[in-house]
Design an enzyme around this catalytic site. Structure first.
Site, PDB file in Angstrom:
ATOM      1  N   ASP A  60       0.935  27.532 -14.236  1.00 47.10           N
ATOM      2  CA  ASP A  60       1.468  28.401 -15.292  1.00 47.10           C
ATOM      3  C   ASP A  60       1.287  27.682 -16.624  1.00 47.10           C
ATOM      4  O   ASP A  60       0.189  27.200 -16.928  1.00 47.10           O
ATOM      5  CB  ASP A  60       2.929  28.762 -14.978  1.00 47.10           C
ATOM      6  CG  ASP A  60       3.531  29.759 -15.956  1.00 47.10           C
ATOM      7  OD1 ASP A  60       3.286  30.964 -15.821  1.00 47.10           O
ATOM      8  OD2 ASP A  60       4.260  29.315 -16.869  1.00 47.10           O
ATOM      9  N   HIS A 112       1.878  34.764  -8.263  1.00 46.30           N
ATOM     10  CA  HIS A 112       1.817  33.774  -9.338  1.00 46.30           C
ATOM     11  C   HIS A 112       2.360  32.409  -8.946  1.00 46.30           C
ATOM     12  O   HIS A 112       1.864  31.382  -9.419  1.00 46.30           O
ATOM     13  CB  HIS A 112       2.600  34.313 -10.539  1.00 46.30           C
ATOM     14  CG  HIS A 112       2.615  33.388 -11.713  1.00 46.30           C
ATOM     15  ND1 HIS A 112       1.477  33.054 -12.399  1.00 46.30           N
ATOM     16  CD2 HIS A 112       3.636  32.712 -12.311  1.00 46.30           C
ATOM     17  CE1 HIS A 112       1.789  32.216 -13.391  1.00 46.30           C
ATOM     18  NE2 HIS A 112       3.083  31.993 -13.352  1.00 46.30           N
TER      19      HIS A 112
END
Length: 331
Positions: free
Chosen positions: A112, A310
């Site tokens: 991320d 994610h």
């Protein structure tokens, strides 16, 4: 005799929590193992704890695994000045952390927001960072168009990163009920979220980040209630401001990045993401991955794990651990 620091009590057996001064701030970091240094950089809204399974696996593989709370998070300082959250500050934190740990080199791994930090570490200081792994966010050298300007050019005005720009707005929403906010965010971006009409990538006009998310009846299989408890306690204690300030410093460092425009990364690299990761649907993501032969000439693998979302290192811990240890041992 002073009482032990409660922030240095580790919830994970075999992983120690420690503190060090680096780059002008106090940093808390998790550590296990001995051998060549491997540094893990987490993203938003996360913690060193996001790497708990990788720390254990990499340490067992013969490495010194270290995962700090990044600037603005958890047990690490959160400077009051908003402008002290640029990518250059983050790279400085990692360079100085390597030195503070008594090392001269490290492999840097990021997920991320931690992925751009890791990519920039390798781009700016290849003498310190001998290899790099990015997860979720593909590498893209500094370009001619700022990300926020690129959104405007595409006619987009309700992207979640745009919502984060005004200090205090997202903080007020997320801190009303920290546990509920995190539960919704983790589920919305995970592989179990299958409703294409739900999520927080594009917001309803005038709406908040959570308005179009689902509060799941049960947590996804990769996160327990106790694990959510840990994240909730961390963000309840320190708030969301520090992590959100990273998003508020995208334009200024871009304006200073001209000297590295188009710069490839010249150390061995690895990329890992989930096939259902919304970041891979960002407008430029596919072009960025297509450019890897030029931008990451020493790339040793691009792994898109089917069905994962994610939070790749938590959703597919065993697979990610295997890829990391193989990459590290092959250096």
């Amino acid at each position: 005799m002073s009482a032990p620091d409660p922030l240095l009590v580790s919830p994970v057996p075999g992983i120690a929590l420690k503190r060090v001064q680096a780059n002008g701030i106090s940093m808390r970091y998790a550590e296990a193992g001995s051998g060549p240094l491997v540094l893990f950089c987490h993203g938003w809204p996360e913690s060193w704890y996001s790497w708990r399974q990788q720390i254990q696996a990499v340490a067992a593989g013969g490495f010194r695994a270290v995962a700090p709370d990044m600037r603005g998070y958890g047990g690490t300082d959160a400077p009051a000045d908003l402008e002290r959250y640029t990518i250059f500050h983050m790279v400085g934190d990692m360079v100085e952390l390597v030195k503070a740990l008594g090392e001269t080199q490290a492999v840097v791994i990021g997920h991320d927001w931690g992925a751009p930090v890791a990519w920039h570490c390798a781009m700016l200081r290849p003498d310190v960072f001998r290899a790099v792994v990015g997860m979720s966010v593909p590498y893209s050298p500094p370009g001619h168009l700022d990300f926020l300007d690129a959104l405007k050019k595409l006619g987009i005005s309700t992207f979640y990163i745009q919502y984060f720009q005004t200090p205090g707005v997202a903080e007020a929403e997320l801190q009303k009920d920290v546990r509920n906010s995190l539960r919704r965010i983790y589920f919305a971006a995970g592989g179990e979220q299958r409703d294409p009409t739900k999520g927080f990538g594009l917001l309803n006009p005038g709406g908040g980040l959570l308005d179009n998310t689902v509060d799941p009846e049960t947590l996804p299989p990769w996160m327990s209630e106790a694990e959510l408890d840990y994240y909730t306690a961390e963000f309840t204690r320190v708030g969301f401001r520090g992590g959100l300030n990273w998003y508020r410093n995208m334009t200024r460092p871009w304006s200073l990045s001209g000297p590295w425009r188009g710069q490839p990364i010249t150390v061995p690299a690895l990329f890992i993401a989930g096939s259902r990761d919304g970041v891979l649907r960002f407008p430029a993501a596919q072009a960025q991955m297509d450019a890897f032969p030029k931008t990451l000439p020493l790339l040793r693998g691009k792994h898109i794990l089917d069905g994962a979302g994610h939070w790749i290192q938590q959703e597919r811990a065993e697979a990610v651990n295997g890829l990391l240890v193989e990459f590290l041992k092959g250096l």
